[in-house]
Design an enzyme around this catalytic site. Structure first.
Site, mmCIF file in Angstrom:
data_model
loop_
_atom_site.group_PDB
_atom_site.id
_atom_site.type_symbol
_atom_site.label_atom_id
_atom_site.label_comp_id
_atom_site.label_asym_id
_atom_site.label_seq_id
_atom_site.Cartn_x
_atom_site.Cartn_y
_atom_site.Cartn_z
ATOM 1 N N GLY A 55 -14.929 -6.935 -25.914
ATOM 2 C CA GLY A 55 -14.770 -7.109 -24.348
ATOM 3 C C GLY A 55 -14.998 -5.131 -23.610
ATOM 4 N N HIS A 56 -14.574 -5.585 -23.308
ATOM 5 C CA HIS A 56 -15.290 -3.877 -22.076
ATOM 6 C C HIS A 56 -14.674 -2.428 -22.156
ATOM 7 C CE1 HIS A 56 -11.542 -3.360 -19.708
ATOM 8 N NE2 HIS A 56 -11.613 -4.325 -19.914
ATOM 9 N N ASP A 57 -15.689 -1.970 -22.468
ATOM 10 C CA ASP A 57 -15.522 -0.783 -22.696
ATOM 11 C C ASP A 57 -15.093 -0.279 -24.962
ATOM 12 O OD1 ASP A 57 -15.549 1.211 -20.057
ATOM 13 O OD2 ASP A 57 -13.995 -0.423 -19.919
#
Length: 309
Positions: free
Chosen positions: A217-219
């Site tokens: 997932g993001h970041d």
């Protein structure tokens, strides 16, 4: 996400057509989510529960939906909808750029790198030396890949973050303006998906090996020399420290940390941050020895009931 050039508070307010508190020439250097903000960054907040956290964060410009007392040394952007205006700024400084070629003219590809047919390399992508990109890989804009990286067929680097705000008429997406960073000597299996950061970077550390059908997932930041087995799902904003092993079908919640050299057994649900150097199993996650003892005791329940009878 840092802006290409330094901006002023007045210029930013003009882009999103909002009022502001602070000097016209107050320096604005970028925009970020609260967990990665630095001095010079804009952070947005649209709920009273998080006002204090945003105002007291490292960010020096707060995009907020209430005219509050401005902390010393900071500035405010007063908006009736900070979520919407944060998206406006992302679109202004990092707009989507369409491409009509398989490999963008602005991509930089190092010596000895092989790109197999039907792969897509987006705008401003950088790929190092001696990499092997197999067929049907999609590498979105602004992705950075180091040297000696292998990416297998069907993998996608840089899709949007799964980040939405509920509105009366549906869900409004927070636009992703971040990047994916793949460091040297990383191996990524087939059909993996690694989302870019909302404003920061999703990072896979040097020497890490990822099996087929893994989602990141993001970041999220994955450390060096980790092993991640197939069908693992890692949520956004997770920190996985060096030399962690995640076996098949592990799932995590967002915003947690998995300590260095932790081993997480297959089908475990990592529901909280866990210390390094230990083995874990089960949902909710526990140290594996303790969890296996519990399962052994559960198997003895029929025997115990018979003895009581």
């Amino acid at each position: 996400m840092k802006f290409p050039q330094k901006q002023t508070l007045a210029a930013i307010a003009n882009i999103i057509n909002c009022e502001y508190v602070g000097d016209d020439n107050f320096a604005v250097l970028g925009m970020n989510e609260i967990h990665v903000v630095e001095a010079g960054d804009i952070v947005f907040v649209d709920h009273p529960k998080y006002y204090d956290k945003a105002l007291q964060s490292a960010a020096t410009i707060i995009l907020i939906n209430k005219n509050v007392v401005c902390p010393e040394g900071k500035a405010l952007l007063i908006s009736d909808d900070p979520f919407r205006d944060f998206n406006k700024l992302t679109n202004h400084f990092r707009p989507f750029q369409a491409s009509n070629v398989a490999i963008s003219a602005s991509a930089k590809i190092g010596k000895g790198t092989v790109i197999q047919p039907n792969s897509f390399i987006g705008n401003n992508v950088v790929i190092g030396e001696n990499c092997l990109i197999h067929s049907n890989v999609s590498i979105y804009d602004n992705t950075i890949i180091g040297n000696d990286v292998i990416i297998h067929a069907g993998t996608i680097l840089g899709a949007d973050a799964f980040y939405y705000k509920k509105r009366p008429d549906g869900f409004d997406q927070l636009i992703s303006g971040g990047r994916v960073i793949i460091e040297d000597n990383v191996g990524i299996g087939a059909l993996c998906t690694i989302d870019k950061g909302v404003t920061g970077d999703t990072t896979i550390g040097e020497g890490t090996k990822i099996d087929n059908q893994v989602h990141v997932g993001h970041d999220t930041i994955i450390g060096k020399k980790c092993l991640i087995a197939s069908q693992t799902g890692i949520a956004g904003c997770v920190i996985i420290e060096d030399e962690v092993t995640l076996w098949g079908q592990v799932g995590t919640t967002s915003g947690i940390t998995i300590g260095a050299k932790a081993v997480v057994m297959g089908q475990t649900g990592v529901t909280k941050s866990i210390e390094g150097g230990k083995s874990y199993f089960g949902t909710p996650v526990e140290e594996s020895r303790e969890k296996l003892k519990q399962l052994a005791n559960i198997k003895r329940i029929p025997e115990i009931i018979n003895k009581l009878k």
